[in-house]
Design an enzyme around this catalytic site. Structure first.
Site, PDB file in Angstrom:
ATOM      1  CB  CYS A 150       8.426  -5.056 -57.518  1.00 35.02           C
ATOM      2  SG  CYS A 150      10.174  -5.388 -57.243  1.00 35.02           S
ATOM      3  CD  GLU A 168      10.889  -4.037 -61.022  1.00 36.46           C
ATOM      4  OE1 GLU A 168      10.269  -4.171 -59.949  1.00 36.46           O
ATOM      5  OE2 GLU A 168      12.108  -3.794 -61.085  1.00 36.46           O
TER       6      GLU A 168
END
Length: 499
Positions: free
Chosen positions: A266, A229
């Site tokens: 994020c 990620e």
């Protein structure tokens, strides 16, 4: 509490992990689930020591860390529950209806890949670190885990490792099912990814770090998957009718989202796209006031604070980028203050640097002259974890092509909420097209993340007693199976088979 791991020690650790992988094949999913629940109990038993240690290392608040600990415990328990159901095993059984038959008996199941290297994130010291979701998913799948402790919170990592070890001893699981290595540099991480004993990698962090690990794993003599990620700026599309109706309310929600955790998520909304006009002007005026009043806050550690200053200044130096609003309160050392900037749609689409992530409370407003320019911006955006539409039903009806394009570029598309809350549930997809992640088919949040660490294996014409329990006629573990195209919990009736 911990010491740096030598490169020589890694071989011994991975030898134990390999042995544990072979032993785990003889442990049922119920036994693994019981171990996972025991880990949750031991994490909770760490009590206030865990919270205080993480506060000292990460500068996160007690309330934030208390909530994150609860989320982490939820992950271990909910993934254990899902592991026992067996849906993720994708059991398929195709067998003759009548006996005798020339058709073979074929049964397929998902099996563990092998030892997994996990690289934890700095911004979630519990939920995406040593005892985070990647570790829980890999163990649920039957994979031993070797964690590279995050150098930003090593004492917290050590406490979590102790909790996992206590649960392992209590549940009599193989010794090599979990290990943690420590090292402030990149050498230990490189050794893990290149080591033939590692069969998959899970990573949460920067684009540069994830890309480097992905390329390293691909260059091995036996390439392995990396579930990374990476960067995401999570665009928010502001449609006119919604801004006209609820502009002030949306501005408040946006400021809350972009400053949440000092922008160190994020899913931070680092990009806004709106259409020039009275509605956008009123919205930006509300943003300016709210941003001016928003106080700076301490970031995770000095390195992240310094990087925020560096990347923010780089973004603001780009051609035709203007500051829209900033906090009116001067940031102290290691603090991050909100900064909002703006740029034209034409400039944005011509400059890829404007899509680089600024990790902190920063967002860029792209001003479009019309709906066609907004569509052009959507087409220019790279892969993202999330994308958001602030819109009424009429806005959506008038912009169907826009949201169809947006769907191609994200893993989660949100309407009239902001993306900084990531629910732990089966329907959540926390992933997205490259460069948001290295593999958009998988999620790192929710029990579906277990599937990352498995591969399919078919058994043809095997005697029943030698099959994995999940494939045996009696279905002793009571998992869901698709038998001759019908999903069922039922055992196989031997009277209608060739067995």
């Amino acid at each position: 509490m911990y010491k740096e791991t030598s490169l020589e020690e890694v071989d011994a650790i991975l030898a134990k992990a390999g042995q544990a992988y072979r032993e785990l094949k003889r442990y049922s999913i119920r036994q693994r689930a019981a171990f996972m629940r025991a880990v949750a109990v031991e994490i909770e038993a760490l009590g206030n020591e865990l919270i205080k240690t993480a506060m000292n290392e990460s500068h996160l608040t007690e309330a934030r860390l208390t909530g994150e600990r609860a989320r982490t415990i939820l992950q271990w328990n909910s993934y254990a529950n899902y592991a026992e159901l067996g849906n993720w095993l994708d059991v398929r059984i195709d067998m003759p209806f009548l006996s005798p038959s020339t058709k073979p008996d074929i049964r397929k199941i998902s099996v563990a890949l092998g030892p997994v290297a996990v690289f934890g994130a700095g911004n979630f010291p519990f939920a995406f670190s040593t005892a985070g979701g990647d570790t829980a998913c890999a163990i649920a799948a039957g994979c031993p885990v070797v964690v590279k402790a995050h150098p930003g919170h090593p004492q917290t990592c050590a406490l979590m490792a102790q909790a996992i070890e206590k649960a392992r001893v209590k549940c009599r699981m193989p010794e090599g099912i979990f290990a943690q290595v420590y090292g402030a540099g990149i050498e230990i991480g490189q050794v893990l990814v290149k080591h033939p004993g590692i069969k998959a990698v899970a990573f949460t962090g920067s684009y540069q770090g994830g890309k480097a690990l992905t390329e390293m794993a691909a260059q091995r003599s036996e390439p392995i998957p990396v579930f990374a990620e990476m960067g995401s700026i999570n665009p928010v599309f502001l449609l006119p009718e919604k801004l006209k109706k609820d502009g002030n309310e949306v501005a408040g929600q946006f400021i809350t989202s972009v400053t949440l955790g000092v922008g160190q998520f994020c899913t931070n909304p680092g990009l806004m796209i709106g259409i020039a006009g009275e509605e956008l002007n009123s919205f930006t005026a509300a943003l300016e006031k709210l941003a001016h009043d928003a106080p700076p806050a301490t970031m995770l550690h000095p390195g992240i604070a310094a990087n925020y200053e560096k990347t923010r200044e780089k973004a603001l130096r780009q051609q035709e980028v203007e500051v829209l609003a900033q906090s009116g309160i001067e940031a102290a050392e290691n603090q991050g203050g909100i900064t909002l900037a703006k740029v034209s749609a034409h400039t944005f689409t011509a400059n890829p640097a404007l899509q680089e992530e600024v990790f902190g409370p920063y967002s860029l407003l792209v001003v479009c002259q019309n709906a066609d320019e907004m569509l052009a911006v959507a087409n220019a955006i790279k892969g993202q974890l999330t994308a958001t539409l602030i819109a009424t039903g009429a806005d959506l009806e008038a912009n169907r092509e826009l949201y169809e394009v947006i769907q191609e570029r994200c893993g989660r598309i949100v309407v009239n909420q902001f993306p900084t809350g990531v629910e732990v549930c089966l329907a959540m997809h926390h992933g997205g097209p490259y460069p948001a992640t290295s593999n958009s088919a998988f999620t790192s949040v929710g029990a579906d993340g277990i599937k990352r660490f498995t591969r399919p294996l078919s058994f043809q014409n095997w005697p029943n007693q030698y099959l994995p329990a999940e494939l045996q006629n009696e279905n002793p573990l009571e998992v869901w199976r698709t038998i001759n195209n019908e999903l069922t919990l039922e055992a196989i009736n031997l009277t209608v088979t060739s067995l």
